[in-house]
Design an enzyme around this catalytic site. Sequence first.
Site, PDB file in Angstrom:
ATOM      1  N   CYS A  53      -9.081  -6.546   1.195  1.00  0.00           N
ATOM      2  CA  CYS A  53      -9.825  -5.313   1.052  1.00  0.00           C
ATOM      3  C   CYS A  53     -10.703  -5.097  -0.267  1.00  0.00           C
ATOM      4  CB  CYS A  53      -8.883  -4.079   1.071  1.00  0.00           C
ATOM      5  SG  CYS A  53      -9.545  -2.420   1.378  1.00  0.00           S
TER       6      CYS A  53
ATOM      7  N   HIS B 112      -6.570  -5.101   6.095  1.00  0.00           N
ATOM      8  CA  HIS B 112      -5.386  -5.306   5.463  1.00  0.00           C
ATOM      9  C   HIS B 112      -4.310  -6.101   6.352  1.00  0.00           C
ATOM     10  CE1 HIS B 112      -5.779  -2.213   2.039  1.00  0.00           C
ATOM     11  NE2 HIS B 112      -6.773  -1.959   2.950  1.00  0.00           N
TER      12      HIS B 112
ATOM     13  N   GLU C 116      -1.309  -6.959   5.475  1.00  0.00           N
ATOM     14  CA  GLU C 116       0.083  -6.574   5.501  1.00  0.00           C
ATOM     15  C   GLU C 116       0.364  -5.218   6.234  1.00  0.00           C
ATOM     16  OE1 GLU C 116      -2.556  -6.016   3.480  1.00  0.00           O
ATOM     17  OE2 GLU C 116      -2.245  -4.058   2.207  1.00  0.00           O
TER      18      GLU C 116
END
Lengths: 208, 252
Positions: A83, A187, A189
């Site tokens: 990001c 992202h 994650e």
Amino acid sequence: MSNKEVVIVPTGVANLASVKMGLGRAGAEPRLAHDAEDVARAPAVVLPGVGAFAAGMHALRRHGYAEALQTRIDAGRPTLAICLGLQLLCEGSEESEADASDTAPGGLGLVPGWTERFPDSVRSPQFGWNHIEADGGCRHLRSGFAYFANSYRLTEPPPGASVAMAENGGAFVAAFERGALLACQFHPELSGAYGLDLLKAWLGEVGC
Amino acid sequence: MLRVRVIPCLDVRAGRVVKGVRFRNLRDSGSPPELASEYERQGADELILLDITATAERRGTALATVQAVRRVLSIPLTVGGGIASVADAEALLDAGADRISVNTAAVERPELITELAGRFGRQCTVIAIDAVSDGSGSYQVVLRSGSERTALSAIEWARRATKLGAGEILLTSLDRDGTGRGYQCELLRRCAAVVNVPIIASGGANSPEHLLEVLENGADAVLAASIFHDGQYSVGDIKASLARGGVAVRPC
């Protein structure tokens, strides 16, 4: 040092809980960097980031992480930027220009290009899942759906990189691979199974 | 192309999900992490967790709940409920929230929005607005879960909160919340006309058609609770129905 260890660069503005948890789910043992030398030499480094570009750059410069990142990326050591992390690698951002301050910093300049605000034709920040299209040269990136939370983006693919592109008020760079550098505007994650597979693939190459 | 988001909401009191959860396939269906992972499995695009614990131990239980949910969740998590300071927000972010939603405290002290956006970024700062119709074409903000009325225009507050740094609006019609009569589409439409940040529509969903209707009125995301907790529709059922209605959703 455990061979599952992944070192996270503390950009100061990032919320690290999700990044740590995501890396953990993918099988790594994440920890924060001790110092700049750690960032330069560690076998695997993650440059995360949410928040403001200028604050992120100040944190990197203050602790010597900017030079350390340059050293490791020049040396071809595996690095994952997420990001704002991707944007910090660029020459600069319209975001820090907008600060209208003489001390507004440029980016790390390790990747050509400036990041720009989304056009007014779409709502911003971009929140949500966007379809990304990975080109045939990508080793880790696959086409699929990934989660984004950003107001700025890179529109021009970096020269010599394999890229994944997405569309929101025009085409933008969703992620790219250049040598041992993997940079994601999304992202991983927070991107469910897609993100977990990507993190596992990257960690697999790194040797975690 | 960006997909619209379908967001289940967990209302949590003292560490348990409330609002009548009736999943058949979960032994303990009031457990926030169990519900969170079930919704992710069903195809939820994000989750919102609202802590409605009214007691003094609220803060500790909220942190423990967020940690437990983060451990099993690999999609974004927005957390709201009683957040009144940067320190409150920071503790929740450290526990695993990705975005922070503020409501009453931001009306009482609007600088809170600027403080949160300055510290954590706009993309982390959500303004939750609970609105009621005054019956003559205006919508007013209500506070403390609807128990306190204000003279503040919901549309004007949305515009101002965005200027102060909010990156997203969670817009709830308290006239519709819990009624199953569908979202208040006029409220949504008017808010969407004055701000350029994404808007999550909330309050009143009881069928896939309700979600479709509010998306056609300009919502970027739809929040629902009972429709999912009741087990009548899975997130996947809803998304399949939206896709049949021509809405671009992320396939489950």
